[in-house]
Write a protein that holds these residues in place. Structure first.
Motif, PDB file in Angstrom:
ATOM      1  N   ASP A   1      -6.051   1.921   6.167  1.00 25.62           N
ATOM      2  CA  ASP A   1      -4.936   2.653   5.612  1.00 25.62           C
ATOM      3  C   ASP A   1      -5.407   4.284   4.789  1.00 25.62           C
ATOM      4  OD1 ASP A   1      -3.219   1.370   6.186  1.00 25.62           O
ATOM      5  OD2 ASP A   1      -4.040   0.121   4.483  1.00 25.62           O
ATOM      6  N   TRP A   2      -6.865   3.895   5.175  1.00 30.51           N
ATOM      7  CA  TRP A   2      -7.821   5.666   4.519  1.00 30.51           C
ATOM      8  C   TRP A   2      -7.424   6.063   5.457  1.00 30.51           C
ATOM      9  CZ3 TRP A   2     -13.908   4.137   3.690  1.00 30.51           C
ATOM     10  CH2 TRP A   2     -13.517   3.381   3.262  1.00 30.51           C
ATOM     11  N   TYR A   3      -7.265   7.778   4.529  1.00 29.82           N
ATOM     12  CA  TYR A   3      -6.948   9.278   5.379  1.00 29.82           C
ATOM     13  C   TYR A   3      -7.336  10.063   4.537  1.00 29.82           C
ATOM     14  CZ  TYR A   3      -3.720   9.015   1.540  1.00 29.82           C
ATOM     15  OH  TYR A   3      -2.400   9.185  -0.031  1.00 29.82           O
TER      16      TYR A   3
ATOM     17  N   GLY B   1      -6.404   6.870   0.235  1.00 22.95           N
ATOM     18  CA  GLY B   1      -5.733   5.374   0.495  1.00 22.95           C
ATOM     19  C   GLY B   1      -6.855   4.168  -0.413  1.00 22.95           C
TER      20      GLY B   1
ATOM     21  N   LYS C   1      -2.852   4.767  12.861  1.00 27.10           N
ATOM     22  CA  LYS C   1      -3.775   3.873  12.624  1.00 27.10           C
ATOM     23  C   LYS C   1      -5.031   3.675  13.559  1.00 27.10           C
ATOM     24  CE  LYS C   1      -0.950   2.624   8.427  1.00 27.10           C
ATOM     25  NZ  LYS C   1      -0.992   1.444   7.568  1.00 27.10           N
TER      26      LYS C   1
ATOM     27  N   MET D   1       0.833  -1.345   0.433  1.00 26.53           N
ATOM     28  CA  MET D   1       0.182  -0.311   0.166  1.00 26.53           C
ATOM     29  C   MET D   1       1.446   0.946   0.121  1.00 26.53           C
ATOM     30  SD  MET D   1      -3.348  -0.664   0.343  1.00 26.53           S
ATOM     31  CE  MET D   1      -3.805   1.161   0.430  1.00 26.53           C
TER      32      MET D   1
ATOM     33  N   PRO E   1       2.133   4.423   1.151  1.00 26.24           N
ATOM     34  CA  PRO E   1       1.568   5.204   2.647  1.00 26.24           C
ATOM     35  C   PRO E   1       1.020   5.963   3.021  1.00 26.24           C
ATOM     36  CG  PRO E   1       3.788   4.998   1.688  1.00 26.24           C
ATOM     37  CD  PRO E   1       3.991   4.827   0.572  1.00 26.24           C
ATOM     38  N   ALA E   2       0.699   6.135   3.591  1.00 25.50           N
ATOM     39  CA  ALA E   2      -0.216   7.908   3.941  1.00 25.50           C
ATOM     40  C   ALA E   2       0.344   9.036   5.192  1.00 25.50           C
ATOM     41  CB  ALA E   2      -1.827   7.502   4.782  1.00 25.50           C
TER      42      ALA E   2
ATOM     43  N   ASN F   1      -9.222  -2.688   4.216  1.00 25.17           N
ATOM     44  CA  ASN F   1      -7.799  -2.149   4.252  1.00 25.17           C
ATOM     45  C   ASN F   1      -8.133  -0.500   4.601  1.00 25.17           C
ATOM     46  OD1 ASN F   1      -8.663  -0.331   1.736  1.00 25.17           O
ATOM     47  ND2 ASN F   1      -6.611   0.416   1.791  1.00 25.17           N
TER      48      ASN F   1
ATOM     49  N   ASP G   1      -1.583  -0.792  14.587  1.00 22.76           N
ATOM     50  CA  ASP G   1      -0.212   0.252  14.492  1.00 22.76           C
ATOM     51  C   ASP G   1      -0.656   1.403  15.159  1.00 22.76           C
ATOM     52  OD1 ASP G   1       0.681   1.987  13.088  1.00 22.76           O
ATOM     53  OD2 ASP G   1       0.245   1.466  10.786  1.00 22.76           O
TER      54      ASP G   1
END
Length: 568
Positions: free
Chosen positions: A563-565, A548, A225, A16, A18-19, A560, A222
């Motif tokens: 991983d959204w932002y 993301g 996150k 993925m 990176p955000a 995922n 994490d």
């Protein structure tokens, strides 16, 4: 040995982007809308995609499938294979190593005991587990140590990735659910509405068929996150309103499953607030034929059960004629445009498993359908335009969920069927109810109190074994399973079951493909129990400010979400 072939590339990775995130929750709130509202947060008690996906915000499997269909570890250290020693040489067991330090959202340790409990929970014969096919062939699940669990199969199993892989088979917390097994499973409202999980979010308030409020899991593995502190998950309405809420008004950040005509989507995109994203996978819109009698004149415990064969649809000639009368290319044109393809297959992809010979249904044949019914003794004896036989009218109740495209399909198919002498009553049910798991509701797709019904679903990953296993004899929804089960149309075929057994022990990919194609052809071509219509591309939409997103047709779309932002 040839049976290892399936396992060699299983541990492929998906990277993925990176955000840009500094700390958990810094991006505030994200708004998600599913026009099919979730009715439960326990995917083991619902076959509805909307329930499985909502639950994936909270509870997770040991491994998932990425947007390419590759297996990737989530709660496990790695995907077990023969090469890394995780799958036994004789293919009779798979051993999962759990990541160290994982915590449930309540702060307690995640251990192998939770994994074993989840498997036993689903395999309890009184529990009515909606994902039971995931555990086909499992003999025993053992805890080796707190971070190691071993699944042993009764025979060599070249595809051991059914249990605990993908959004349909997540892990439940033993401490929360240990008094909710067997017949008690559906009675545990608090647990089923607000499961304790390892995922990025925690349920704060669950209103069935309406709204879910969630907040960031303080014990997520994490520390940076998820980027969002809260989630407002709105359910209900329709696909049109959901699409507009993202692409035109900007009220929501993500809208799922925009089952809309292509011109409608194009007009929405002009709103400039968001974009539609699409990908093909294995999602097939189809008609299921009820092989049992749904008549309300039967006692409740016997209605739509194998004790009573369907008085009309038990005739293969009727099922075939109904399929022959349908113009699939026109359905694609009005319903999906470039996001749809006419198909006769239940399994349209990957190519290894997609039958090339099953194409007869692609050409509409009204005259042929009439002749088939006539030859089978279905004639119009009283001149009212409706065929009959032995005093029974060729009259069917055709149900589906409430959705503009599906109602357009119903209207067209009703007209085509009337042209061959079939009377059709149409019914549409609110999608939150239709795809819900309420054993007390007469309107769920599992209970199937209609003659034919239309919907779409797909399977986790790229291997169709578990999906095809849904139609094994005995796996039908019934009162003793709380009306849960995956064999929706109550299909039973000895050759089909024998081929499932053969598929389960076959490792060479080419041979697996041959068996899967044969299974597909039995259920769609030779018995016409399932009548595929359209191979649907999954279409969803996200706001221009949401980063993301990686649309995934092989697992939960929310796979995922950690991983959204927010894009500034």
């Amino acid at each position: 040995m040839k049976m290892k072939t399936l396992l060699l590339g299983a541990a492929a990775c998906f990277a993925m982007a990176p955000a840009a995130m500094a700390e958990r929750g810094e991006d505030g709130n994200v708004n998600i809308i599913y026009w099919q509202a979730p009715s439960i947060m326990n995917p083991f008690l619902s076959g509805g995609t909307k329930d499985i996906e909502a639950a994936s915000l909270v509870i997770e499997p040991l491994g998932r499938y990425d947007p390419t269909g590759a297996l990737v570890p989530f709660l496990a250290e790695e995907i077990p294979t023969v090469e890394n020693g995780g799958v036994s040489e004789d293919l009779t067991s798979i051993t999962w190593k759990i990541k160290a330090g994982l915590k449930w959202s309540d702060g307690t340790d995640f251990t192998a005991e939770d994994v074993k409990f989840t498997g036993d929970y689903c395999m309890n014969p009184e529990g009515g587990c909606a994902q039971l096919a995931k555990f086909t062939g499992v003999e025993v699940i053992e805890v080796i140590d707190p971070l190691t669990v071993k699944v042993t199969f009764g025979a060599p199993t070249p595809n051991p990735y059914g249990p605990f892989m993908g959004g349909q088979s997540p892990i439940l917390q033993k401490a929360q659910f240990e008094n909710c097994t067997g017949a008690a499973a559906s009675t545990c409202t608090d647990q089923n509405f607000a499961p304790i999980g390892t995922g990025p979010f925690v349920v704060k308030d669950f209103r069935p068929n309406d709204v879910i409020s969630l907040e960031a899991n303080p014990n997520y593995r994490d520390p940076a996150k998820p980027a969002f502190a809260t989630v407002n998950f709105k359910g209900g309405g329709d696909a049109n309103a959901a699409g507009r809420a993202v692409m035109e008004t900007g009220e929501f950040d993500y809208a799922w499953n925009l089952q809309l005509a292509p011109d409608v989507l194009a007009q929405m995109a002009k709103g400039g607030k968001g974009v539609a994203v699409a990908a093909f996978g294995t999602l097939v819109e189809r008609i299921e034929m009820n092989m049992t009698d749904p008549s309300p004149e039967l006692p409740e415990g016997e209605r739509a059960t194998v004790a009573h064969p369907h008085p009309i649809l038990s005739d293969f000639n009727v099922r075939k004629a109904l399929s022959m009368a349908i113009d699939r290319e026109l359905l694609v044109e009005i319903g999906y445009g470039q996001a749809g393809r006419a198909t006769c297959n239940l399994v349209p992809a990957p190519d290894l498993y997609a039958s090339e010979s099953n194409t007869d249904c692609l050409v509409q044949d009204i005259d042929g359908a009439k002749a088939l019914l006539e030859g089978a003794g279905w004639t119009d004896t009283d001149g009212d335009g409706i065929r009959d036989k032995d005093g029974m009218k060729l009259s069917l109740l055709y149900q589906s969920s409430t959705n503009a495209v599906r109602q357009d399909f119903q209207a067209l198919i009703k007209d085509w069927w009337s042209q061959i002498g079939v009377e059709t009553e149409l019914r549409n049910v609110d999608s939150s109810v239709f795809f819900g798991g309420d054993a007390g509701s007469p309107d769920t797709f599992q209970k199937f109190y209609a003659d034919v019904e239309m919907y779409a679903n797909n399977f986790d990953g790229t291997d169709p074994q578990s999906y095809l296993s849904m139609y094994r004899c005995g796996n039908e929804p019934k009162p003793s399973s709380q009306w849960q089960g995956e064999n929706i149309n109550r299909f039973c075929n000895e050759e089909y079951d024998a081929l499932l057994d053969e598929l389960a022990k076959t490792g060479e990919l080419g041979k697996r493909g041959e068996i899967a194609k044969r299974l597909n052809d039995i259920i769609t071509k030779e018995t016409m129990t399932i009548v595929p219509l359209v191979d649907r591309g999954r279409v969803s939409a996200h706001s221009n400010s949401l980063g993301g997103v990686a649309l995934n047709t092989w697992d939960s779309e929310l796979w995922n979400v950690a991983d959204w932002y927010r894009i500034d």
